[in-house]
Structures are given as structure tokens and as C-alpha cells.
Scaffold this active site. Structure first.
Site, PDB file in Angstrom:
ATOM      1  N   LYS A   1     137.156 109.513 158.936  1.00 29.29           N
ATOM      2  CA  LYS A   1     136.286 109.257 157.779  1.00 29.29           C
ATOM      3  C   LYS A   1     134.899 108.783 158.228  1.00 29.29           C
ATOM      4  CE  LYS A   1     139.204 106.205 156.036  1.00 29.29           C
ATOM      5  NZ  LYS A   1     140.290 106.277 157.064  1.00 29.29           N
TER       6      LYS A   1
ATOM      7  N   ARG B   1     141.435 102.278 147.898  1.00 28.43           N
ATOM      8  CA  ARG B   1     142.661 102.385 148.681  1.00 28.43           C
ATOM      9  C   ARG B   1     143.896 102.059 147.863  1.00 28.43           C
ATOM     10  NH1 ARG B   1     140.030 101.472 154.062  1.00 28.43           N
ATOM     11  NH2 ARG B   1     141.559 101.313 155.679  1.00 28.43           N
TER      12      ARG B   1
ATOM     13  N   ARG C   1     139.614 104.559 170.249  1.00 31.12           N
ATOM     14  CA  ARG C   1     138.325 104.458 169.528  1.00 31.12           C
ATOM     15  C   ARG C   1     137.451 103.336 170.086  1.00 31.12           C
ATOM     16  NH1 ARG C   1     138.298 104.072 163.095  1.00 31.12           N
ATOM     17  NH2 ARG C   1     139.752 102.341 163.399  1.00 31.12           N
TER      18      ARG C   1
ATOM     19  N   ARG D   1     137.519  97.486 168.164  1.00 31.09           N
ATOM     20  CA  ARG D   1     137.954  96.623 167.067  1.00 31.09           C
ATOM     21  C   ARG D   1     139.225  95.869 167.421  1.00 31.09           C
ATOM     22  NH1 ARG D   1     137.816 100.430 161.873  1.00 31.09           N
ATOM     23  NH2 ARG D   1     139.686  99.208 161.463  1.00 31.09           N
TER      24      ARG D   1
ATOM     25  N   ARG E   1     149.063  99.413 159.498  1.00 30.25           N
ATOM     26  CA  ARG E   1     148.025 100.023 158.650  1.00 30.25           C
ATOM     27  C   ARG E   1     148.483 101.372 158.116  1.00 30.25           C
ATOM     28  NH1 ARG E   1     143.631  99.431 163.078  1.00 30.25           N
ATOM     29  NH2 ARG E   1     142.336 100.892 161.903  1.00 30.25           N
TER      30      ARG E   1
HETATM   31  P1  ADP Z   1     140.136 102.498 159.213  1.00 28.45           P
HETATM   32  O1  ADP Z   1     138.767 103.068 159.422  1.00 28.45           O
HETATM   33  O2  ADP Z   1     140.901 102.386 160.486  1.00 28.45           O
HETATM   34  O3  ADP Z   1     140.879 103.162 158.115  1.00 28.45           O
HETATM   35  P2  ADP Z   1     138.822 100.320 157.842  1.00 28.45           P
HETATM   36  O4  ADP Z   1     137.660  99.925 158.678  1.00 28.45           O
HETATM   37  O5  ADP Z   1     138.547 101.187 156.664  1.00 28.45           O
HETATM   38  O6  ADP Z   1     139.930 100.972 158.777  1.00 28.45           O
HETATM   39  O7  ADP Z   1     139.587  99.034 157.321  1.00 28.45           O
HETATM   40  C1  ADP Z   1     139.959  97.980 158.198  1.00 28.45           C
HETATM   41  C2  ADP Z   1     140.766  96.949 157.425  1.00 28.45           C
HETATM   42  O8  ADP Z   1     139.954  96.395 156.366  1.00 28.45           O
HETATM   43  C3  ADP Z   1     142.004  97.492 156.725  1.00 28.45           C
HETATM   44  O9  ADP Z   1     143.145  97.484 157.568  1.00 28.45           O
HETATM   45  C4  ADP Z   1     142.162  96.507 155.550  1.00 28.45           C
HETATM   46  O10 ADP Z   1     142.724  95.279 155.982  1.00 28.45           O
HETATM   47  C5  ADP Z   1     140.709  96.224 155.171  1.00 28.45           C
HETATM   48  N1  ADP Z   1     140.172  97.128 154.133  1.00 28.45           N
HETATM   49  C6  ADP Z   1     139.127  98.003 154.253  1.00 28.45           C
HETATM   50  N2  ADP Z   1     138.891  98.648 153.112  1.00 28.45           N
HETATM   51  C7  ADP Z   1     139.798  98.185 152.213  1.00 28.45           C
HETATM   52  C8  ADP Z   1     140.089  98.465 150.841  1.00 28.45           C
HETATM   53  N3  ADP Z   1     139.371  99.370 150.159  1.00 28.45           N
HETATM   54  N4  ADP Z   1     141.120  97.803 150.266  1.00 28.45           N
HETATM   55  C9  ADP Z   1     141.839  96.883 150.931  1.00 28.45           C
HETATM   56  N5  ADP Z   1     141.626  96.573 152.221  1.00 28.45           N
HETATM   57  C10 ADP Z   1     140.620  97.204 152.867  1.00 28.45           C
HETATM   58  P1  ADP Z   2     138.399 106.499 160.307  1.00 25.13           P
HETATM   59  O1  ADP Z   2     137.020 106.075 159.870  1.00 25.13           O
HETATM   60  O2  ADP Z   2     139.048 107.439 159.347  1.00 25.13           O
HETATM   61  O3  ADP Z   2     139.292 105.339 160.658  1.00 25.13           O
HETATM   62  P2  ADP Z   2     137.044 107.422 162.773  1.00 25.13           P
HETATM   63  O4  ADP Z   2     135.961 108.319 162.295  1.00 25.13           O
HETATM   64  O5  ADP Z   2     136.662 106.076 163.240  1.00 25.13           O
HETATM   65  O6  ADP Z   2     138.237 107.341 161.649  1.00 25.13           O
HETATM   66  O7  ADP Z   2     137.854 108.193 163.940  1.00 25.13           O
HETATM   67  C1  ADP Z   2     138.916 107.573 164.638  1.00 25.13           C
HETATM   68  C2  ADP Z   2     138.850 107.975 166.123  1.00 25.13           C
HETATM   69  O8  ADP Z   2     139.183 109.371 166.253  1.00 25.13           O
HETATM   70  C3  ADP Z   2     137.469 107.793 166.752  1.00 25.13           C
HETATM   71  O9  ADP Z   2     137.631 107.367 168.078  1.00 25.13           O
HETATM   72  C4  ADP Z   2     136.847 109.205 166.684  1.00 25.13           C
HETATM   73  O10 ADP Z   2     135.928 109.431 167.755  1.00 25.13           O
HETATM   74  C5  ADP Z   2     138.071 110.100 166.812  1.00 25.13           C
HETATM   75  N1  ADP Z   2     137.958 111.353 166.024  1.00 25.13           N
HETATM   76  C6  ADP Z   2     137.313 111.539 164.848  1.00 25.13           C
HETATM   77  N2  ADP Z   2     137.444 112.829 164.412  1.00 25.13           N
HETATM   78  C7  ADP Z   2     138.215 113.461 165.345  1.00 25.13           C
HETATM   79  C8  ADP Z   2     138.718 114.810 165.475  1.00 25.13           C
HETATM   80  N3  ADP Z   2     138.464 115.752 164.557  1.00 25.13           N
HETATM   81  N4  ADP Z   2     139.480 115.089 166.565  1.00 25.13           N
HETATM   82  C9  ADP Z   2     139.758 114.132 167.508  1.00 25.13           C
HETATM   83  N5  ADP Z   2     139.319 112.854 167.437  1.00 25.13           N
HETATM   84  C10 ADP Z   2     138.550 112.514 166.375  1.00 25.13           C
END
Ligand code: ADP
Ligand code: ADP
Ligand code: ZN
Length: 211
Positions: A14, A89, A123, A157, A168
């Protein structure tokens, strides 16, 4: 007003895609995860309340998130719409959003569970410009140096470890994935195969946004 939602499990890509979509559409990226991490770092009341949930890989209570979004949506740059990354979410979050603004497109980035752990555990991101990389799948051109801004300060992170990731992922399946159907019934959901090359995914998302 065109608000977009990027939807998908942790590690779906994302954040990676959000940066590219912002370049093409001009819509500011709003990541509730980034907002919460900033609040934790600054020790604000929101950060203090959210931290224990984030460390445990659980969702932060809805009202905390809804309050953050209500504030964000009132900022001047939100006037032409926002791109939400990692929000909503839960169904209550989506209902709250629907009461304050309209969503035109929900992009569901689909990645199988077995790929998620390796994505999350590899990541890292640039401390200065927030660009996201991966040890294997998206490495920097020069080891330890950001491709975008040249900084050599990279960070990982605290919650990007295998134990928390599994929690998660469980939270995603229990509380978040039902939202896909909720949006599908409204006819605004596009499912995108996120288990492909990053550029291909971007192309499909941009195509879905103009369809
Ligand atoms: P990822 O990119 O790995 O999906 P995020 O950075 O979006 O993780 O979220 C990290 C943490 O922040 C989540 O595990 C949760 O604890 C919290 N969080 C983020 N967005 C939300 C949301 N919209 N609702 C509830 N918790 C959230
Ligand atoms: P999210 O915001 O959904 O948690 P991220 O954009 O941070 O996901 O991506 C999670 C990890 O996967 C990062 O280390 C990123 O570089 C890698 N990644 C993102 N898109 C791809 C893809 N299409 N194929 C392989 N790795 C990816
Ligand atoms: Zn950088």
C-alpha cells in the site's frame, strides 16, 4: 471530491503504491500508521494510548483513528480529496468515514498470506524521505543509500518482526477483510493482484482509478 482507499493486508504494498499514485493524481497520501507512529514518537496523548496496541500487532481502537481522520480531513490540502493508506480497517471506521466524506474508489491489493512475512521482515525505509525498500525485492541501488534523496539513514519498524506480523495478519483477517465485501456491495471495489512486479501493479491501479 475524489477520495481513494488503498486496502490490503500488512505488507501488501500500500505504502509503495501510494507514493506512485500521489505522483500521478496529486492526491495527498494519508497513512494512519504513519500518523500513529509520529504520535508515539512525540509522546502525545494519542501516541501513549495507541502504543500498546501497535506493539502487540492489534488494531488501535476505532475512536482514536476516527478522531485523527476528522482532523486530517479538515486541513486545506484535503479539499480535492485524499488517498487513504491503511484506513479504514474496520466497518465502524468505514461507516464513520462515509458520514464525513465520499469514497470514489477502493483499491484492494491482494497478496497471499505466505508472502506477507517475508515482505514485512525485509522492509526498511529512509529516515529522511520515507521511501520504502526491501532487502531482496526492492533493494537500494547502493547499499545503505536512499535512491531518492541520497540519505544513508535507514530504519526498520519495531513491529516488523515475525511474531507481531502474524498477529497483524490475524487482525487483518478478522477485522479488516470483511470490509472488502462491504465496499464491493457499493460497486466501488477493484481487486488488484499484488503478487507481481511493482510497476505492473501501479499501472493496474491507475487504470482502475480512471475506469
Ligand atoms: P502496515 O503498513 O504494515 O499495514 P500500518 O503502518 O498501516 O501497517 O499500521 C501499523 C499499526 O498501526 C497497525 O498494526 C495498528 O496497530 C495501527 N493502525 C494503523 N492504522 C490503523 C487503523 N486504521 N485502525 C486501527 N489501527 C491502525
Ligand atoms: P504496506 O504499506 O501495505 O504495509 P509496503 O509498501 O510497505 O506495504 O511494502 C512492504 C514491503 O514489501 C516493503 O519492503 C516493499 O519494498 C516490499 N514490496 C512492495 N511491493 C512489492 C512487490 N510488488 N513485490 C515485492 N515486494 C514488494
Ligand atoms: Zn530518502
Amino acid at each position: 471530491m475524489a477520495n481513494i482507499v488503498l486496502f490490503g493486508p500488512p505488507g501488501a504494498g500500500k505504502g509503495t503504491q501510494a507514493v506512485r499514485i500521489t505522483e500521478s493524481t496529486g492526491l495527498p497520501q494519508v497513512s494512519t500508521g504513519d500518523m500513529l507512529r509520529a504520535a508515539v514518537k512525540n509522546n502525545t496523548p494519542t501516541g501513549i494510548a495507541a502504543r500498546k496496541f501497535m506493539d502487540a500487532g492489534q488494531l488501535v481502537p476505532d475512536q482514536i483513528i476516527i478522531d485523527l481522520i476528522e482532523q486530517r480531513i479538515n486541513e486545506p490540502d484535503a479539499i480535492d480529496g485524499l488517498m487513504f493508506d491503511g484506513f479504514p480497517r474496520t466497518i465502524p471506521q468505514a461507516v464513520a468515514l462515509s458520514k464525513i466524506t465520499q469514497v470514489s474508489h477502493v483499491i484492494a491489493i491482494e497478496v497471499p498470506d505466505e508472502k506477507i512475512v517475508e515482505r514485512i521482515c525485509g522492509r526498511f525505509s529512509c529516515t529522511k524521505c520515507a521511501a520504502v525498500f526491501h532487502d531482496i525485492f526492492n533493494p537500494t541501488k547502493v547499499t545503505g543509500v536512499c535512491d531518492l534523496c541520497g540519505s544513508s539513514e535507514m530504519k526498520r519498524r519495531a513491529d516488523d518482526n515475525e511474531t507481531t506480523v502474524l498477529q497483524r495478519l490475524a487482525a487483518y483477517h478478522e477485522q479488516t477483510s470483511p470490509l472488502a465485501e462491504w465496499y464491493e456491495q457499493q460497486g466501488i471495489l477493484s481487486r488488484i493482484d499484488g503478487d507481481r512486479e511493482i510497476n505492473q501493479i501501479t499501472q493496474d491501479i491507475l487504470a482502475a482509478l480512471i475506469a
